[in-house]
Enzyme design. Structure first.
Site, PDB file in Angstrom:
ATOM      1  N   CYS A  46     -23.453 -14.582 -74.656  1.00 60.12           N
ATOM      2  CA  CYS A  46     -23.670 -13.327 -73.925  1.00 60.12           C
ATOM      3  C   CYS A  46     -25.149 -12.972 -73.795  1.00 60.12           C
ATOM      4  O   CYS A  46     -25.525 -12.199 -72.904  1.00 60.12           O
ATOM      5  CB  CYS A  46     -22.914 -12.191 -74.593  1.00 60.12           C
ATOM      6  SG  CYS A  46     -21.140 -12.463 -74.578  1.00 60.12           S
TER       7      CYS A  46
ATOM      8  N   ASN B 117     -16.223  -8.129 -69.556  1.00 61.93           N
ATOM      9  CA  ASN B 117     -17.340  -8.841 -70.188  1.00 61.93           C
ATOM     10  C   ASN B 117     -17.458 -10.222 -69.542  1.00 61.93           C
ATOM     11  O   ASN B 117     -16.581 -11.070 -69.724  1.00 61.93           O
ATOM     12  CB  ASN B 117     -17.057  -8.948 -71.691  1.00 61.93           C
ATOM     13  CG  ASN B 117     -18.181  -9.645 -72.456  1.00 61.93           C
ATOM     14  OD1 ASN B 117     -19.039 -10.290 -71.869  1.00 61.93           O
ATOM     15  ND2 ASN B 117     -18.148  -9.527 -73.761  1.00 61.93           N
TER      16      ASN B 117
ATOM     17  N   HIS C 286     -25.973  -5.806 -71.447  1.00 63.80           N
ATOM     18  CA  HIS C 286     -24.805  -6.678 -71.444  1.00 63.80           C
ATOM     19  C   HIS C 286     -23.573  -5.795 -71.496  1.00 63.80           C
ATOM     20  O   HIS C 286     -23.520  -4.834 -72.261  1.00 63.80           O
ATOM     21  CB  HIS C 286     -24.863  -7.615 -72.657  1.00 63.80           C
ATOM     22  CG  HIS C 286     -23.588  -8.367 -72.855  1.00 63.80           C
ATOM     23  ND1 HIS C 286     -22.991  -9.070 -71.827  1.00 63.80           N
ATOM     24  CD2 HIS C 286     -22.770  -8.513 -73.932  1.00 63.80           C
ATOM     25  CE1 HIS C 286     -21.877  -9.620 -72.275  1.00 63.80           C
ATOM     26  NE2 HIS C 286     -21.716  -9.297 -73.545  1.00 63.80           N
TER      27      HIS C 286
HETATM   28  O1  UT7 Z   1     -19.923 -10.022 -75.656  1.00 68.79           O
HETATM   29  C1  UT7 Z   1     -20.177 -10.401 -76.958  1.00 68.79           C
HETATM   30  C2  UT7 Z   1     -20.152  -9.265 -77.837  1.00 68.79           C
HETATM   31  N1  UT7 Z   1     -18.779  -8.777 -77.959  1.00 68.79           N
HETATM   32  C3  UT7 Z   1     -18.618  -7.532 -78.239  1.00 68.79           C
HETATM   33  O2  UT7 Z   1     -19.578  -6.806 -78.292  1.00 68.79           O
HETATM   34  C4  UT7 Z   1     -17.223  -7.035 -78.551  1.00 68.79           C
HETATM   35  C5  UT7 Z   1     -17.341  -5.972 -79.601  1.00 68.79           C
HETATM   36  N2  UT7 Z   1     -16.077  -5.426 -80.018  1.00 68.79           N
HETATM   37  C6  UT7 Z   1     -15.315  -4.587 -79.276  1.00 68.79           C
HETATM   38  O3  UT7 Z   1     -15.638  -4.333 -78.138  1.00 68.79           O
HETATM   39  C7  UT7 Z   1     -14.122  -3.939 -79.931  1.00 68.79           C
HETATM   40  O4  UT7 Z   1     -14.144  -4.184 -81.307  1.00 68.79           O
HETATM   41  C8  UT7 Z   1     -12.769  -4.417 -79.337  1.00 68.79           C
HETATM   42  C9  UT7 Z   1     -12.592  -3.830 -77.952  1.00 68.79           C
HETATM   43  C10 UT7 Z   1     -12.721  -5.927 -79.306  1.00 68.79           C
HETATM   44  C11 UT7 Z   1     -11.585  -3.909 -80.193  1.00 68.79           C
HETATM   45  O5  UT7 Z   1     -11.644  -2.513 -80.344  1.00 68.79           O
HETATM   46  P1  UT7 Z   1     -11.452  -1.852 -81.792  1.00 68.79           P
HETATM   47  O6  UT7 Z   1     -11.487  -0.402 -81.589  1.00 68.79           O
HETATM   48  O7  UT7 Z   1     -12.504  -2.459 -82.677  1.00 68.79           O
HETATM   49  O8  UT7 Z   1      -9.995  -2.293 -82.171  1.00 68.79           O
HETATM   50  P2  UT7 Z   1      -9.489  -3.217 -83.361  1.00 68.79           P
HETATM   51  O9  UT7 Z   1      -9.844  -4.639 -83.145  1.00 68.79           O
HETATM   52  O10 UT7 Z   1      -9.864  -2.600 -84.648  1.00 68.79           O
HETATM   53  O11 UT7 Z   1      -7.919  -3.081 -83.163  1.00 68.79           O
HETATM   54  C12 UT7 Z   1      -7.244  -1.822 -83.292  1.00 68.79           C
HETATM   55  C13 UT7 Z   1      -5.755  -2.004 -83.040  1.00 68.79           C
HETATM   56  C14 UT7 Z   1      -5.148  -3.158 -83.843  1.00 68.79           C
HETATM   57  O12 UT7 Z   1      -3.860  -2.751 -84.259  1.00 68.79           O
HETATM   58  P3  UT7 Z   1      -3.607  -2.291 -85.794  1.00 68.79           P
HETATM   59  O13 UT7 Z   1      -4.013  -3.469 -86.626  1.00 68.79           O
HETATM   60  O14 UT7 Z   1      -4.508  -1.105 -85.983  1.00 68.79           O
HETATM   61  O15 UT7 Z   1      -2.149  -1.971 -85.801  1.00 68.79           O
HETATM   62  C15 UT7 Z   1      -5.005  -4.267 -82.820  1.00 68.79           C
HETATM   63  O16 UT7 Z   1      -3.941  -5.145 -83.109  1.00 68.79           O
HETATM   64  O17 UT7 Z   1      -5.519  -2.329 -81.658  1.00 68.79           O
HETATM   65  C16 UT7 Z   1      -4.673  -3.481 -81.568  1.00 68.79           C
HETATM   66  N3  UT7 Z   1      -5.026  -4.222 -80.351  1.00 68.79           N
HETATM   67  C17 UT7 Z   1      -4.456  -3.996 -79.163  1.00 68.79           C
HETATM   68  N4  UT7 Z   1      -3.491  -3.139 -78.774  1.00 68.79           N
HETATM   69  C18 UT7 Z   1      -3.154  -3.171 -77.459  1.00 68.79           C
HETATM   70  C19 UT7 Z   1      -5.976  -5.190 -80.219  1.00 68.79           C
HETATM   71  N5  UT7 Z   1      -6.010  -5.609 -78.951  1.00 68.79           N
HETATM   72  C20 UT7 Z   1      -5.085  -4.881 -78.282  1.00 68.79           C
HETATM   73  C21 UT7 Z   1      -4.684  -4.861 -76.925  1.00 68.79           C
HETATM   74  N6  UT7 Z   1      -3.718  -3.977 -76.565  1.00 68.79           N
HETATM   75  N7  UT7 Z   1      -5.236  -5.645 -75.988  1.00 68.79           N
END
Ligand code: UT7
Length: 328
Positions: free
Chosen positions: A117, A285, A255
């Site tokens: 990225c 992204n 980004h």
């Molecule tokens: O480009 C390179 C750099 N990349 C980044 O900068 C990405 C950085 N990270 C992020 O943007 C965020 O961390 C994400 C968007 C990837 C995830 O958001 P989050 O608020 O950190 O969510 P999380 O991973 O902590 O997941 C929260 C919940 C989980 O469920 P439980 O364990 O709390 O029951 C996941 O299983 O959301 C669930 N979940 C989803 N639910 C519905 C994860 N993906 C999905 C989905 N739809 N697509």
């Protein structure tokens, strides 16, 4: 008498997106997700996904042609093509050589840069060094990706986050007076990497290990935490190098990984969100393509204008991160 120095000046930009646009509602028919979750956690509403015949090099070529048209330059006058990508057409040769051939030029240098990225920042800073060193007069710097081809379409935590596309800029070495605050060109840039974080964002395959292409794996929450800290610190470094404060910035072109990262970074720098170019809602992204795609969109819709001060920044797998400050 004041001496002049060579600076890399942006002469034009271009971009290209695959034809097919996929909404969150359509994603919800493929994996267990909802439009509401994706919008709330990421700000993404839609992404473009490459179809048959659309490749990293074909998107890169289109973006490059549009950038050359905007600059009013012949492809033959380009003596350096640097393509930032983590999804090349082939393991080798570099996709930049395919783009060079497609553009109908030959003989100049052409190579790929792999910094995921942050790839566009790495390519830009490399081109800048070549231009300022007098080795190159005109360079094409491209970020192009087809991440849809390395996504695990059964993993809802990653497949909803990415899109495909390409963006390009044309740089030219120009002699300017460095004491003139209005002098155009790249004023300062910084790059960083820390390989200790490989396991937070990587592809689980490769020619030298599995002999497969592999799929993207990410521990999103941890990447998020590092992104905000690293981006704020590299932005401060670049501003300090330039002897400026964030108040001088007209636009930040970040980004586009997550709308919440964009907001948090702007807050850390006391920058108004109105100064941040946001395309994550309709591009998702696109890795190395996201910064030049966002830049080109804002140039074409008239927000970014000649004379303005623009900050590019990115953070991604590696980890790698960087920023560059440019006067247009
Ligand atoms: O480009 C390179 C750099 N990349 C980044 O900068 C990405 C950085 N990270 C992020 O943007 C965020 O961390 C994400 C968007 C990837 C995830 O958001 P989050 O608020 O950190 O969510 P999380 O991973 O902590 O997941 C929260 C919940 C989980 O469920 P439980 O364990 O709390 O029951 C996941 O299983 O959301 C669930 N979940 C989803 N639910 C519905 C994860 N993906 C999905 C989905 N739809 N697509």
């Amino acid at each position: 008498m004041t001496g002049t120095v060579l600076r890399s000046v942006i002469r034009g930009s271009g971009s290209a997106l695959p034809e097919r646009m996929v909404t969150n509602a359509e994603m919800a028919t493929m994996v267990d997700t909802t439009d509401e979750w994706i919008v709330e956690r990421t700000g993404i509403r839609a992404r473009h996904l490459a179809g048959e015949g659309e490749t990293t090099s074909s998107l890169a070529t289109l973006a490059a042609r549009r950038a050359l048209d905007a600059a009013g330059f012949d492809a033959g006058s380009i003596d350096c093509i640097i393509l930032a990508t983590a999804t090349p057409d082939q393991t080798f040769p570099a996709s930049a050589t395919i783009v060079q051939h497609n553009l109908g030029c030959r003989g100049g240098m052409a190579f790929d840069v792999a910094a995921v990225c942050s790839g566009f920042l790495y390519a830009l800073t490399t081109a800048d060094a070549l231009l300022r060193g007098g080795n190159v007069r005109r360079a094409l710097v491209i970020g192009a990706e087809t991440f849809s081809r390395i996504l695990d379409w059964e993993d809802r935590t990653t497949c909803v986050l990415f899109g495909d596309g390409a963006g390009a800029i044309v740089l030219e070495a120009v002699a300017v007076d460095p004491a003139d605050p209005a002098a155009p060109g790249i004023i300062a840039s910084r790059l960083h990497a820390d390989g200790a974080y490989n396991d937070l964002l990587y592809v689980d395959g490769g020619p030298s290990t599995t002999q497969t292409v592999g799929k993207l794996r990410m521990k999103g929450r941890e990447v998020f935490r590092h992104a905000v800290v690293n981006l704020a610190s590299v932005l401060e470094e670049v501003l300090a190098d330039a002897g400026l404060t964030s108040a001088a910035i007209d636009w930040v072109v970040p980004h586009q990984a997550n709308a919440r990262i964009l907001d948090a970074t702007a807050r850390k720098l006391s920058l108004s969100p109105d100064k941040v170019i946001v395309t994550v809602d309709h591009h998702a992204n696109t890795s190395a393509a996201s910064v030049p795609l966002a830049f080109d969109e804002a140039v074409r819709d008239g927000r970014i204008r000649p004379g303005q001060l623009v900050m590019f920044e990115a953070m991604g797998g590696g980890f790698t991160w960087g920023a560059a400050l440019v006067r247009l």
